[in-house]
Design a protein around this motif. Structure first.
Motif, PDB file in Angstrom:
ATOM      1  N   THR A 331       0.815  -1.214   0.000  1.00  0.00           N
ATOM      2  CA  THR A 331       0.000   0.000   0.000  1.00  0.00           C
ATOM      3  C   THR A 331       0.850   1.267   0.000  1.00  0.00           C
ATOM      4  O   THR A 331       0.454   2.284  -0.578  1.00  0.00           O
ATOM      5  N   ILE A 332       2.040   1.223   0.625  1.00  0.00           N
ATOM      6  CA  ILE A 332       2.915   2.399   0.576  1.00  0.00           C
ATOM      7  C   ILE A 332       3.430   2.621  -0.833  1.00  0.00           C
ATOM      8  O   ILE A 332       3.508   3.759  -1.314  1.00  0.00           O
ATOM      9  N   HIS A 333       3.764   1.547  -1.543  1.00  0.00           N
ATOM     10  CA  HIS A 333       4.191   1.694  -2.942  1.00  0.00           C
ATOM     11  C   HIS A 333       3.054   2.240  -3.810  1.00  0.00           C
ATOM     12  O   HIS A 333       3.285   3.064  -4.704  1.00  0.00           O
ATOM     13  N   LEU A 334       1.820   1.780  -3.538  1.00  0.00           N
ATOM     14  CA  LEU A 334       0.666   2.329  -4.253  1.00  0.00           C
ATOM     15  C   LEU A 334       0.505   3.820  -3.953  1.00  0.00           C
ATOM     16  O   LEU A 334       0.272   4.636  -4.851  1.00  0.00           O
ATOM     17  N   THR A 335       0.671   4.182  -2.684  1.00  0.00           N
ATOM     18  CA  THR A 335       0.514   5.577  -2.267  1.00  0.00           C
ATOM     19  C   THR A 335       1.562   6.471  -2.919  1.00  0.00           C
ATOM     20  O   THR A 335       1.245   7.546  -3.462  1.00  0.00           O
ATOM     21  N   VAL A 336       2.822   6.056  -2.872  1.00  0.00           N
ATOM     22  CA  VAL A 336       3.903   6.869  -3.433  1.00  0.00           C
ATOM     23  C   VAL A 336       3.762   6.996  -4.948  1.00  0.00           C
ATOM     24  O   VAL A 336       3.971   8.079  -5.519  1.00  0.00           O
ATOM     25  N   CYS A 337       3.394   5.912  -5.609  1.00  0.00           N
ATOM     26  CA  CYS A 337       3.209   5.949  -7.064  1.00  0.00           C
ATOM     27  C   CYS A 337       2.086   6.926  -7.434  1.00  0.00           C
ATOM     28  O   CYS A 337       2.222   7.737  -8.355  1.00  0.00           O
ATOM     29  N   TYR A 338       0.973   6.846  -6.703  1.00  0.00           N
ATOM     30  CA  TYR A 338      -0.134   7.776  -6.947  1.00  0.00           C
ATOM     31  C   TYR A 338       0.317   9.223  -6.696  1.00  0.00           C
ATOM     32  O   TYR A 338       0.016  10.133  -7.478  1.00  0.00           O
ATOM     33  N   GLU A 340       3.294  10.548  -6.889  1.00  0.00           N
ATOM     34  CA  GLU A 340       4.186  11.040  -7.947  1.00  0.00           C
ATOM     35  C   GLU A 340       3.399  11.427  -9.194  1.00  0.00           C
ATOM     36  O   GLU A 340       3.673  12.457  -9.826  1.00  0.00           O
ATOM     37  N   LEU A 341       2.430  10.586  -9.557  1.00  0.00           N
ATOM     38  CA  LEU A 341       1.605  10.900 -10.730  1.00  0.00           C
ATOM     39  C   LEU A 341       0.825  12.193 -10.520  1.00  0.00           C
ATOM     40  O   LEU A 341       0.721  13.031 -11.427  1.00  0.00           O
ATOM     41  N   TYR A 342       0.279  12.359  -9.330  1.00  0.00           N
ATOM     42  CA  TYR A 342      -0.483  13.570  -9.047  1.00  0.00           C
ATOM     43  C   TYR A 342       0.416  14.806  -9.066  1.00  0.00           C
ATOM     44  O   TYR A 342       0.031  15.860  -9.583  1.00  0.00           O
ATOM     45  N   ALA A 343       1.634  14.658  -8.521  1.00  0.00           N
ATOM     46  CA  ALA A 343       2.563  15.799  -8.518  1.00  0.00           C
ATOM     47  C   ALA A 343       2.959  16.192  -9.936  1.00  0.00           C
ATOM     48  O   ALA A 343       3.107  17.382 -10.239  1.00  0.00           O
ATOM     49  N   ARG A 355      -6.257   4.723 -12.368  1.00  0.00           N
ATOM     50  CA  ARG A 355      -6.004   3.746 -13.423  1.00  0.00           C
ATOM     51  C   ARG A 355      -4.523   3.670 -13.766  1.00  0.00           C
ATOM     52  O   ARG A 355      -3.951   2.588 -13.881  1.00  0.00           O
ATOM     53  N   ARG A 356      -3.867   4.805 -13.926  1.00  0.00           N
ATOM     54  CA  ARG A 356      -2.443   4.820 -14.284  1.00  0.00           C
ATOM     55  C   ARG A 356      -1.567   4.319 -13.137  1.00  0.00           C
ATOM     56  O   ARG A 356      -0.553   3.672 -13.360  1.00  0.00           O
ATOM     57  N   THR A 357      -1.977   4.599 -11.891  1.00  0.00           N
ATOM     58  CA  THR A 357      -1.234   4.086 -10.732  1.00  0.00           C
ATOM     59  C   THR A 357      -1.222   2.557 -10.728  1.00  0.00           C
ATOM     60  O   THR A 357      -0.165   1.936 -10.559  1.00  0.00           O
ATOM     61  N   ILE A 358      -2.397   1.986 -10.945  1.00  0.00           N
ATOM     62  CA  ILE A 358      -2.486   0.524 -10.957  1.00  0.00           C
ATOM     63  C   ILE A 358      -1.675  -0.051 -12.102  1.00  0.00           C
ATOM     64  O   ILE A 358      -0.953  -1.046 -11.938  1.00  0.00           O
ATOM     65  N   LYS A 359      -1.750   0.562 -13.266  1.00  0.00           N
ATOM     66  CA  LYS A 359      -1.044   0.055 -14.441  1.00  0.00           C
ATOM     67  C   LYS A 359       0.467   0.087 -14.236  1.00  0.00           C
ATOM     68  O   LYS A 359       1.193  -0.813 -14.670  1.00  0.00           O
ATOM     69  N   LEU A 360       0.967   1.120 -13.547  1.00  0.00           N
ATOM     70  CA  LEU A 360       2.412   1.252 -13.335  1.00  0.00           C
ATOM     71  C   LEU A 360       2.939   0.323 -12.248  1.00  0.00           C
ATOM     72  O   LEU A 360       4.049  -0.207 -12.351  1.00  0.00           O
ATOM     73  N   ILE A 361       2.157   0.144 -11.226  1.00  0.00           N
ATOM     74  CA  ILE A 361       2.686  -0.530 -10.033  1.00  0.00           C
ATOM     75  C   ILE A 361       2.270  -1.992  -9.922  1.00  0.00           C
ATOM     76  O   ILE A 361       2.860  -2.748  -9.145  1.00  0.00           O
ATOM     77  N   PHE A 362       1.285  -2.441 -10.713  1.00  0.00           N
ATOM     78  CA  PHE A 362       0.755  -3.789 -10.543  1.00  0.00           C
ATOM     79  C   PHE A 362       1.820  -4.855 -10.768  1.00  0.00           C
ATOM     80  O   PHE A 362       1.992  -5.760  -9.934  1.00  0.00           O
ATOM     81  N   LEU A 363       2.538  -4.789 -11.869  1.00  0.00           N
ATOM     82  CA  LEU A 363       3.473  -5.854 -12.215  1.00  0.00           C
ATOM     83  C   LEU A 363       4.590  -6.015 -11.187  1.00  0.00           C
ATOM     84  O   LEU A 363       4.855  -7.141 -10.738  1.00  0.00           O
ATOM     85  N   ARG A 748      11.792  -0.031 -11.586  1.00  0.00           N
ATOM     86  CA  ARG A 748      11.729   1.415 -11.833  1.00  0.00           C
ATOM     87  C   ARG A 748      12.965   1.903 -12.599  1.00  0.00           C
ATOM     88  O   ARG A 748      12.862   2.756 -13.479  1.00  0.00           O
ATOM     89  N   PHE A 749      14.117   1.352 -12.286  1.00  0.00           N
ATOM     90  CA  PHE A 749      15.349   1.765 -12.973  1.00  0.00           C
ATOM     91  C   PHE A 749      15.259   1.430 -14.464  1.00  0.00           C
ATOM     92  O   PHE A 749      15.660   2.237 -15.315  1.00  0.00           O
ATOM     93  N   GLN A 750      14.742   0.248 -14.795  1.00  0.00           N
ATOM     94  CA  GLN A 750      14.595  -0.123 -16.199  1.00  0.00           C
ATOM     95  C   GLN A 750      13.650   0.841 -16.921  1.00  0.00           C
ATOM     96  O   GLN A 750      13.898   1.223 -18.079  1.00  0.00           O
ATOM     97  N   ARG A 751      12.576   1.208 -16.238  1.00  0.00           N
ATOM     98  CA  ARG A 751      11.623   2.131 -16.851  1.00  0.00           C
ATOM     99  C   ARG A 751      12.251   3.492 -17.107  1.00  0.00           C
ATOM    100  O   ARG A 751      12.070   4.088 -18.172  1.00  0.00           O
ATOM    101  N   GLU A 752      13.030   3.985 -16.150  1.00  0.00           N
ATOM    102  CA  GLU A 752      13.689   5.276 -16.316  1.00  0.00           C
ATOM    103  C   GLU A 752      14.775   5.204 -17.393  1.00  0.00           C
ATOM    104  O   GLU A 752      14.992   6.171 -18.146  1.00  0.00           O
ATOM    105  N   PHE A 753      15.445   4.050 -17.497  1.00  0.00           N
ATOM    106  CA  PHE A 753      16.569   3.925 -18.439  1.00  0.00           C
ATOM    107  C   PHE A 753      16.085   3.976 -19.886  1.00  0.00           C
ATOM    108  O   PHE A 753      16.810   4.418 -20.784  1.00  0.00           O
TER     109      PHE A 753
END
Length: 833
Positions: A331-338, A340-343, A355-363, A748-753
């Protein structure tokens, strides 16, 4: 998440949040009704190996000589032990204990025969025995006998004569052992032959269910009996010091401590976590949602266990704490991901943000759950039923926690207005960025320090010991510790250990030969055959053999770990004390065996000599307070003496009792954990390869996990924290925690790279994003679990400290060592402009 699955999830959960929240409420009601059936298993079966040959032998021997179903009560009056007030109080206590329904006998100094006060003849044993209750008995002489007698000293009276023991023996539960024997017989047949007939399968299922239900009854009854005994003791405590001991009391009190810790500290852990998350997020919803997800997950799992009648043991009782860790992390990873998207997208609607939070963090969350489950499957192959259950309970718990988090969190979020969860200016971002800069600029120092820790960890692991003293489970100021200490130091020890020694195989060959000769004599009508056969041959009840037993007896008494020893040698010492230290010859022994009265026979012969006198039992009690106690080493040392010094062949020697069974369980658990850790790491490596799609990157990702496990086990070895039934699971817990952080960071590093192929810059970006979530999770759990250090149950304290340490090690490994290795070896390929 694949497009098809995500569209299905979007239409169902995200499209109907109220409906799914209603389903969750309904589930909570349903499982809440089952939660009342949630039970803890305190039976001795929960502390032993399921298919242990020593367990079967122990049960067979218990039928002959009796088991460990007894209690020891210490009685230290403020006046002298022989004063009328002291004896009157002891008499009342004895009579009250006898009134308990299942009590078979209560033995005190008031009841046993006095043999040397003054000395009697052996022939007088059958007459009305003299006891402390006999009018005119010399109490001073009796006290001297109690403190010097080979039978009574350290069994019924302390050496200083100030403390006496009350031995309470319970009736054998025939129904329990009948059901147990039927179940064991059918299980053994299934194991040996590989199959059962349909009728036998039905019988096994029926007997197993009946035994399970009756076992629950016996545990409730045992706990009630302990409480009844304590209530009686309370009536006589002031000013007398009274303590209670015995295996059943220890197991009962262990469960009481765990129940107390689950209720008191479970709430404390949640409160501490609420405070920490409030300091991090400063928003009610970002505190309430994670706590709600945790509470629902725990409630549903407890209800599931109650519904399945799945008993939680001392070992698996940690499932609540671990489930909190895993669900909080999700839940903390869900919270932080949400957040960041909101910011980054403050104008985006709540539905799109969710929707985008779930799509990014689910896998990554899905893979962290799967790999954590893999870590706990190492427990399933242990061969110990409670540990196997723990593995399956965690598999069910993690799966339910994952599913519930991805239903409750987005469903509530969809019904709320957008709100920030993280700030770009808070201290956490500066801290994680500082950690990133430190990792990038101190490569040699970090690698050198890591190498030193690895060496220390390997040294520590080499010093790990698999043992523990029951007394070490409790703080020194607790009543149970003080009682066990008195019993150990004054009255001969707490934990029973038996040695069974059979007759020599040559003797049985001799018996067969004699039997053949007898048959031949009968064929030829030898008139003297019957007269010659009146005395049955036996192995142990001869002067030379009894002196051998006495030598073994004296050796055992000389060991510092051993308290009171009782054997047929005790009877020999008693006989010699009544006959001017003369060793009886074969003729005398033959007469004693025939003419020994029934009541003294129950005390002096039957518990230590088989009916045919071809098997002896030596009973001893281990002093748990001995600082150098190692059950495994003690058994090996005794066995070496018997085989090397006494020249007894190993096949004639059998160690039995709860000490042996508990030691077997610990050794098996240690071996299974060490052997399966390699398999666990291999399985996690395969998961990393599938997730990251790069073999070398997967290898680098294994380093912080190996480092964490090595460090935690090494530290336990260096600090001399033993691996026991509670701490052995910390390896699996450490791996599960470290794996979660690694997956989130690398993913996350792979996504940023992909968008910015620059290693240094991506380390900074990952530390300021996913690094914060890892930091929040680690600090929240560490601070929350620190409250467990206030427990009176030492394993709970160790669990809290080691869990917090595992979180910190995972944090450091994944935010310092892992990014450094990624930058050094560039596993994603060369940097590009």
């Amino acid at each position: 998440m694949s497009s098809f699955l995500f569209r299905l999830y979007d239409k169902s959960v995200l499209g109907n949040p109220r409906f799914f929240l209603g389903v969750i409420v309904l589930l909570m009601v349903i499982f809440g009704l089952q939660a009342q059936n949630f039970k803890l298993d305190a039976s001795s079966d929960s502390l032993v190996l399921e298919n242990d040959e020593d367990l079967r032998y122990y049960r067979d021997i218990s039928k002959i000589y009796g088991g460990d179903d007894f209690l020891i009560i210490t009685y230290t009056p403020s006046e002298g032990l022989m004063s009328e007030n002291s004896l009157s109080g002891l008499r009342g206590l004895r009579n009250d204990l006898k009134q308990l329904e299942r009590v078979k006998s209560v033995v005190t100094i008031l009841d046993v025969p006095l043999l040397n006060s003054p000395r009697i003849k052996i022939s007088d044993l059958g007459s009305d025995p003299r006891t402390l209750e006999t009018p005119g008995v010399d109490k001073n002489m009796a006290l001297k006998e109690f403190t010097e007698s080979p039978i009574y000293r350290k069994l019924l009276a302390s050496v200083d004569g100030k403390t006496t023991a009350i031995l309470v023996t319970f009736k054998r539960d025939d129904k329990y052992f009948s059901l147990l024997d039927k179940r064991t017989e059918l299980r053994q047949k299934k194991q040996d032959s590989g199959h059962l007939t349909p009728q036998e399968v039905m019988t096994l299922q029926q007997v197993s269910l009946e035994f399970k239900l009756y076992l629950a009854e016996t545990q409730v009854r045992q706990n009630r009996e302990i409480q009844q005994v304590r209530a009686i003791l309370d009536k006589y405590r002031n000013p007398t010091k009274i303590f209670l001991g015995g295996v059943s009391m220890i197991t009962s009190d262990m469960i009481d401590f765990i129940k107390s810790d689950l209720s008191a500290f479970g709430l404390g852990v949640l409160c501490m976590m609420i405070v920490v998350m409030w300091l991090f997020f400063r928003r009610k919803r970002w505190v309430a949602l994670p706590i709600l997800c945790c509470a629902v997950a725990i409630w549903v799992v407890i209800g599931t266990l109650g519904w399945l009648d799945w008993r939680v043991t001392v070992i698996s009782s940690n499932f609540v704490s671990i489930l909190i860790i895993i669900t909080i992390s999700l839940t903390i990873h869900l919270t932080v991901c949400y957040g960041e998207l909101y910011a980054d997208n403050p104008e985006m609607g709540q539905a799109d943000l969710t929707r985008r939070t779930i799509k990014l963090i689910f896998l990554p969350c899905f893979y962290t759950s799967i790999t954590t489950i893999v870590a706990f499957t190492s427990l399933v192959v242990s061969g110990i039923r409670p540990v196997i259950d723990f593995g399956w309970i965690m598999t069910i718990g993690i799966s339910l926690g994952f599913v519930l988090a991805f239903i409750i969190f987005p469903s509530f979020l969809s019904l709320m207005k957008p709100q920030g969860a993280v700030s770009s200016h808070d201290a956490t971002k500066r801290l994680t960025n500082g950690i990133a800069l430190f990792a990038l600029s101190h490569k040699s120092k970090i690698l050198g320090f890591t190498a030193v820790l690895v060496v220390l960890g390997m040294i520590g692991i080499s010093q790990l010991r698999v043992d523990n003293r029951f007394i070490d489970y409790f703080k020194t100021d607790t009543e149970i510790y003080q009682g066990m200490s008195v019993i150990d130091t004054e009255l001969g020890g707490t934990t029973p250990l038996d040695i069974i020694v059979e007759a020599d195989s040559d003797f049985f060959d001799y018996l067969e030969e004699m039997k053949s000769q007898k048959e031949e004599k009968k064929l030829f009508d030898d008139p003297f055959a019957d007269a010659a056969d009146t005395e049955e041959e036996n192995y142990w009840f001869h002067p030379n053999k009894l002196l051998e037993v006495e030598k073994i007896h004296d050796y055992l008494e000389s060991l510092p770990e051993i308290g009171k020893v009782l054997s047929i040698a005790t009877t020999l010492k008693m006989v010699r004390s009544l006959s001017d230290d003369k060793v009886p010859d074969d003729y005398d022994l033959s007469l004693y065996r025939k003419l020994f009265p029934e009541e003294p026979r129950k005390t002096f012969l039957n518990p230590y000599l088989s009916e045919d006198a071809n098997q002896i039992r030596i009973n001893m009690r281990i002093e748990e307070t001995d600082p150098n106690l190692s059950r495994g080493e003690l058994i090996q040392k005794i066995n070496l003496f018997l085989t090397e010094e006494m020249k007894i062949s190993p096949d004639r020697i059998h160690f039995t009792g709860m000490t042996v069974l508990y030691n077997n369980m610990l050794q098996s658990l240690y071996k299974s954990q060490i052997l399966t850790l390699g398999m666990v790491f291999l399985a996690i490596l395969m998961m990393f390869i599938i997730l990251f799609r790069r073999f070398f990157l997967a290898l680098l990702a294994m380093v912080p996990n190996l480092f964490s496990a090595l460090a935690i086990l090494g530290l336990m070895g260096l600090l001399d924290i033993p691996l026991d039934m509670m701490t052995i699971t910390i390896a699996a817990i450490t791996i599960g925690i470290a794996v979660d952080d690694t997956i989130h960071y690398i993913y996350r590093f792979q996504r940023e790279f992909k968008s910015n192929p620059n290693y240094h810059q991506n380390v900074l970006r990952c530390h300021s994003s996913i690094g914060r979530a890892i930091y929040y999770t680690s600090i929240t759990v560490t601070v929350g679990f620190s409250i467990l250090t206030l427990s009176n149950f030492i394993p709970t304290i160790y669990f809290g400290l080691l869990t917090g340490l595992a979180m910190i090690l995972a944090l450091l490994g994944n935010l310092i060592l892992l990014p450094l290795l990624v930058v050094m070896f560039k596993p994603l390929g060369p940097e590009r402009a």
